[in-house]
Design a protein around this motif. Structure first.
Motif, PDB file in Angstrom:
ATOM      1  N   HIS A  61     -13.756  15.273   6.564  1.00  0.00           N
ATOM      2  CA  HIS A  61     -14.901  14.968   5.712  1.00  0.00           C
ATOM      3  C   HIS A  61     -15.873  14.019   6.402  1.00  0.00           C
ATOM      4  CE1 HIS A  61     -12.802  16.213   1.705  1.00  0.00           C
ATOM      5  NE2 HIS A  61     -13.503  17.196   2.219  1.00  0.00           N
ATOM      6  N   LEU A  62     -15.350  13.083   7.163  1.00  0.00           N
ATOM      7  CA  LEU A  62     -16.242  12.130   7.825  1.00  0.00           C
ATOM      8  C   LEU A  62     -16.974  12.763   9.006  1.00  0.00           C
ATOM      9  CD1 LEU A  62     -17.282   9.217   7.937  1.00  0.00           C
ATOM     10  CD2 LEU A  62     -15.368   8.666   9.453  1.00  0.00           C
ATOM     11  N   CYS A  63     -16.287  13.631   9.749  1.00  0.00           N
ATOM     12  CA  CYS A  63     -16.843  14.107  11.026  1.00  0.00           C
ATOM     13  C   CYS A  63     -17.246  15.581  11.029  1.00  0.00           C
ATOM     14  CB  CYS A  63     -15.843  13.851  12.152  1.00  0.00           C
ATOM     15  SG  CYS A  63     -15.475  12.100  12.382  1.00  0.00           S
ATOM     16  N   ASP A  64     -16.933  16.346   9.993  1.00  0.00           N
ATOM     17  CA  ASP A  64     -17.336  17.763   9.912  1.00  0.00           C
ATOM     18  C   ASP A  64     -16.853  18.530  11.151  1.00  0.00           C
ATOM     19  OD1 ASP A  64     -18.526  20.159   9.190  1.00  0.00           O
ATOM     20  OD2 ASP A  64     -20.580  19.454   9.449  1.00  0.00           O
ATOM     21  N   LEU A  65     -15.524  18.650  11.244  1.00  0.00           N
ATOM     22  CA  LEU A  65     -14.878  19.185  12.448  1.00  0.00           C
ATOM     23  C   LEU A  65     -14.819  20.715  12.451  1.00  0.00           C
ATOM     24  CD1 LEU A  65     -11.881  16.690  12.291  1.00  0.00           C
ATOM     25  CD2 LEU A  65     -13.784  16.596  13.926  1.00  0.00           C
ATOM     26  N   LEU A  83     -11.204   5.158  13.299  1.00  0.00           N
ATOM     27  CA  LEU A  83     -11.422   6.486  13.873  1.00  0.00           C
ATOM     28  C   LEU A  83     -12.606   6.510  14.830  1.00  0.00           C
ATOM     29  CD1 LEU A  83     -10.531   9.447  13.936  1.00  0.00           C
ATOM     30  CD2 LEU A  83     -12.105   9.884  12.041  1.00  0.00           C
ATOM     31  N   HIS A 100     -15.847  11.083   0.801  1.00  0.00           N
ATOM     32  CA  HIS A 100     -14.677  11.935   0.589  1.00  0.00           C
ATOM     33  C   HIS A 100     -13.560  11.657   1.601  1.00  0.00           C
ATOM     34  CE1 HIS A 100     -16.672  13.863  -2.728  1.00  0.00           C
ATOM     35  NE2 HIS A 100     -17.766  13.672  -2.020  1.00  0.00           N
ATOM     36  N   ILE A 101     -13.578  10.456   2.142  1.00  0.00           N
ATOM     37  CA  ILE A 101     -12.369   9.908   2.762  1.00  0.00           C
ATOM     38  C   ILE A 101     -11.390   9.589   1.632  1.00  0.00           C
ATOM     39  CG2 ILE A 101     -11.579   7.672   3.639  1.00  0.00           C
ATOM     40  CD1 ILE A 101     -13.256   7.889   5.971  1.00  0.00           C
ATOM     41  N   VAL A 102     -10.113   9.880   1.870  1.00  0.00           N
ATOM     42  CA  VAL A 102      -9.089   9.623   0.842  1.00  0.00           C
ATOM     43  C   VAL A 102      -8.657   8.157   0.928  1.00  0.00           C
ATOM     44  CG1 VAL A 102      -6.820  10.273  -0.033  1.00  0.00           C
ATOM     45  CG2 VAL A 102      -8.303  12.011   1.020  1.00  0.00           C
ATOM     46  N   PHE A 122     -17.882  22.527   3.196  1.00  0.00           N
ATOM     47  CA  PHE A 122     -17.994  22.598   4.647  1.00  0.00           C
ATOM     48  C   PHE A 122     -16.656  22.401   5.348  1.00  0.00           C
ATOM     49  CE2 PHE A 122     -18.635  18.031   3.860  1.00  0.00           C
ATOM     50  CZ  PHE A 122     -17.855  17.462   4.846  1.00  0.00           C
ATOM     51  N   MET A 173     -14.348  19.729   0.196  1.00  0.00           N
ATOM     52  CA  MET A 173     -15.776  19.970   0.333  1.00  0.00           C
ATOM     53  C   MET A 173     -15.964  21.357   0.962  1.00  0.00           C
ATOM     54  SD  MET A 173     -17.238  17.134  -0.767  1.00  0.00           S
ATOM     55  CE  MET A 173     -18.878  17.009  -0.057  1.00  0.00           C
ATOM     56  N   ALA A 204     -21.589  16.002   8.783  1.00  0.00           N
ATOM     57  CA  ALA A 204     -20.877  14.780   9.166  1.00  0.00           C
ATOM     58  C   ALA A 204     -21.434  13.591   8.386  1.00  0.00           C
ATOM     59  CB  ALA A 204     -21.003  14.548  10.666  1.00  0.00           C
ATOM     60  N   GLY A 205     -20.573  12.611   8.158  1.00  0.00           N
ATOM     61  CA  GLY A 205     -20.996  11.409   7.443  1.00  0.00           C
ATOM     62  C   GLY A 205     -20.526  11.325   6.008  1.00  0.00           C
ATOM     63  N   HIS A 206     -19.770  12.312   5.546  1.00  0.00           N
ATOM     64  CA  HIS A 206     -19.333  12.309   4.145  1.00  0.00           C
ATOM     65  C   HIS A 206     -18.200  11.313   3.898  1.00  0.00           C
ATOM     66  CE1 HIS A 206     -21.823  15.845   3.201  1.00  0.00           C
ATOM     67  NE2 HIS A 206     -21.622  15.504   1.961  1.00  0.00           N
ATOM     68  N   GLY A 208     -22.066  17.134  13.157  1.00  0.00           N
ATOM     69  CA  GLY A 208     -20.878  17.893  12.796  1.00  0.00           C
ATOM     70  C   GLY A 208     -21.129  19.384  12.868  1.00  0.00           C
ATOM     71  N   ALA A 209     -20.099  20.144  12.530  1.00  0.00           N
ATOM     72  CA  ALA A 209     -20.131  21.595  12.709  1.00  0.00           C
ATOM     73  C   ALA A 209     -21.223  22.261  11.882  1.00  0.00           C
ATOM     74  CB  ALA A 209     -18.766  22.182  12.352  1.00  0.00           C
ATOM     75  N   SER A 210     -21.536  21.682  10.709  1.00  0.00           N
ATOM     76  CA  SER A 210     -22.487  22.334   9.795  1.00  0.00           C
ATOM     77  C   SER A 210     -23.548  21.365   9.285  1.00  0.00           C
ATOM     78  CB  SER A 210     -21.719  22.915   8.606  1.00  0.00           C
ATOM     79  OG  SER A 210     -21.051  21.870   7.897  1.00  0.00           O
ATOM     80  N   ALA A 243      -7.660  15.262   6.521  1.00  0.00           N
ATOM     81  CA  ALA A 243      -8.696  15.562   5.524  1.00  0.00           C
ATOM     82  C   ALA A 243      -9.800  14.506   5.573  1.00  0.00           C
ATOM     83  CB  ALA A 243      -8.089  15.641   4.124  1.00  0.00           C
ATOM     84  N   SER A 244      -9.397  13.241   5.650  1.00  0.00           N
ATOM     85  CA  SER A 244     -10.400  12.175   5.728  1.00  0.00           C
ATOM     86  C   SER A 244     -11.262  12.323   6.978  1.00  0.00           C
ATOM     87  CB  SER A 244      -9.708  10.804   5.733  1.00  0.00           C
ATOM     88  OG  SER A 244      -9.136  10.523   4.469  1.00  0.00           O
ATOM     89  N   ALA A 245     -10.627  12.588   8.108  1.00  0.00           N
ATOM     90  CA  ALA A 245     -11.380  12.739   9.359  1.00  0.00           C
ATOM     91  C   ALA A 245     -12.321  13.942   9.297  1.00  0.00           C
ATOM     92  CB  ALA A 245     -10.411  12.879  10.534  1.00  0.00           C
ATOM     93  N   LEU A 247     -17.449  15.317  19.442  1.00  0.00           N
ATOM     94  CA  LEU A 247     -18.416  15.688  18.404  1.00  0.00           C
ATOM     95  C   LEU A 247     -19.727  16.081  19.061  1.00  0.00           C
ATOM     96  CD1 LEU A 247     -17.713  12.792  15.847  1.00  0.00           C
ATOM     97  CD2 LEU A 247     -16.837  15.134  15.774  1.00  0.00           C
TER      98      LEU A 247
END
Lengths: 309, 309
Positions: free
Chosen positions: A239-243, B240, B160-162, A275, A273, B155-157, B150-152, A235-237, A143
């Motif tokens: 949203h958490l990390c903005d990959l 994670l 929206h983890i499932v 992003f 989301m 990060a930190g969302h 994160g990319a944009s 998907a969870s990863a 990251l």
């Protein structure tokens, strides 16, 4: 710089591989052996025998990816699938053998993720989740262009993201972890319970992937099952990390579209989301040598990938 | 250094707050107002009126936490709960007002996480997830001592983890997100459907927390429902990212043990990897000013918290 080489080591439950890696990430010399079921010193002797076959000129360091868990960064390893090593001082032993070189040891799935970021599917991006889907489900996170180690060197354990809280018990003691569903042996066991090769005592994930490729409906369903679980976890990863990129390697990833189609479908259904729309989920690019390439990068690109003593 | 001050701004759907923050993270001057339902320029004039009340001596920069989403780092904001601002150039406007100072804008939940890492519950550790559980469920990640953008910049969302793939639809378009279950309005709606204050047109999460404190069984069950969903999501994030501390703020966190007991129970049931056992899940320490303190840290501690132009 162009003449510099790193001695890279990749140790897993199935095989031990060693190689010489150049600054471009090319593997020049390569030796491998099956990991035997022997005691700690027997394993070490085999590793030394492999290392003895490699040229040692222009070496600037030793990089290692080894099956976890381990004490990190001290490098006492207790690989789940190598019972002969429990608390084995791998990093210290390698320092004795190469006293003039830096020796850096990290988790084998982390090494794969580093390799994919440095010279593989994530090259040129800053936020990458690298995954290995095989006997287990492991991974590593890069990251902001830096490897994420976490509090104890264990960041990247995407196999233990919860994808179904009411789901199957996991070997970790939890329930509904991605790994509990999508690891090869679990998939094969699920398919056998559904009637696939039910007469065999043990059928493997390799058999399962081959039968899925031939269109066996239960085997195909098993690949979809893995794809769905992976899609939710990724998907969870995301949203958490903005990959930027998720690169998936390991034996199961070789099932190709049979796995990736359902993975992509589930991923896009959950990663909603704005992003998250631009993230790419792709097969790993480096194949079997990803771990060696990443292990070498621990030395070549220490600013990005090594934040320990 | 001791005389330096940062002008900090915290903008959310409910309130706008501004303050002067010292290098120790103390908020010296503080002004706030309810966020009105007016147009873009009306919102800006209110913000300027608040800023006009603050002393401007010794300022070294302007730090802002603002409701998302936003274009980051350019700082055009479109806060979900402030309909008057859509693509509003908040960072550019503040640069016009303070032409000699750096102006840094990030997500409001990210600012809270930064505040908790810098001077709150995560102080002295390197790997922190800061969360805000309120009308939404937001967060921010500090890993290896650095804010993860994160990319944009998203990060930190963690909202929206499932946590339940077969669960409720989420406003994001997905299904079973942590936020879909644990956000205050969803919890209140769930409790009403179960019979709590069923005669009211709208009952709030604040009412729900108060009734839970008085022992109303449906309200207590709603807090447990939130705690379970949070426990699952936090377990996934811990596996994670290998965290040291998870600090939880926001209105719902004020429910205390009614929320945290079930959260901790579910978290420990799912976070079973050895390395996850040492993580601490605690209430946020800074209270209502966490966002201002974190916004100030974007300037005071740019090496750790600001990796953009």
């Amino acid at each position: 710089m162009g003449d510099e080489r790193v001695l890279a080591i990749d140790i897993g439950g199935t095989k031990m591989a060693v190689g010489i890696v150049d600054p471009g990430g090319r593997v020049e010399s390569y030796e491998r052996a099956e990991t035997p079921r022997v005691d700690a010193e027997g394993l070490w002797r085999l590793l030394e025998a492999l290392l003895d076959k490699l040229p040692e000129s222009d070496l600037v360091g030793v990089g290692v990816g080894c099956g976890g868990p381990m004490q990190w960064p001290s490098g006492e390893v207790s690989p789940l699938n190598i019972p002969g090593w429990r608390g084995f001082p791998l990093r210290a032993r390698l320092r004795e053998r190469y006293p003039s070189l830096p020796v850096r040891v990290h988790n084998d799935a982390v090494a794969v993720a580093v390799g994919e970021h440095w010279r593989g599917a994530g090259k040129g991006t800053a936020n990458v989740l690298g995954m290995v889907v095989s006997t287990g489900v492991g991974g590593g996170l890069i990251l902001g262009g830096r490897l994420i180690d976490g509090a104890s060197g264990n960041a990247g354990h995407i196999g233990h993201i919860v994808v179904d809280p009411a789901g199957m018990p996991c070997a970790c003691g939890g329930r509904g972890c991605l790994e509990a569903i999508a690891r090869g042996p679990s998939l094969a066991a699920w398919a056998q319970a559904e009637g696939w090769r039910a007469e065999q005592v043990v059928a493997t994930a390799r058999d399962l992937a081959a039968d899925a490729a031939r269109g066996h409906p239960i085997a195909v369903a098993a690949m979809r099952r893995a794809g769905r679980a992976l899609g939710i976890g990724i998907a969870s990863a995301t949203h958490l990390c903005d990959l930027d990129v998720v690169a998936i390697g390991g034996g199961l990833a070789q099932a190709g579209p049979l796995l990736f189609n359902s993975l992509e479908e589930t991923f896009r259904a959950h990663a909603r989301m704005d992003f998250a729309r631009s993230v790419r989920v792709v097969p790993a690019a480096l194949g079997q040598t990803a771990g060696l390439v990443g292990a070498a990068a621990l030395v070549f690109e220490g600013d990005a990938y090594w934040h320990a003593d």
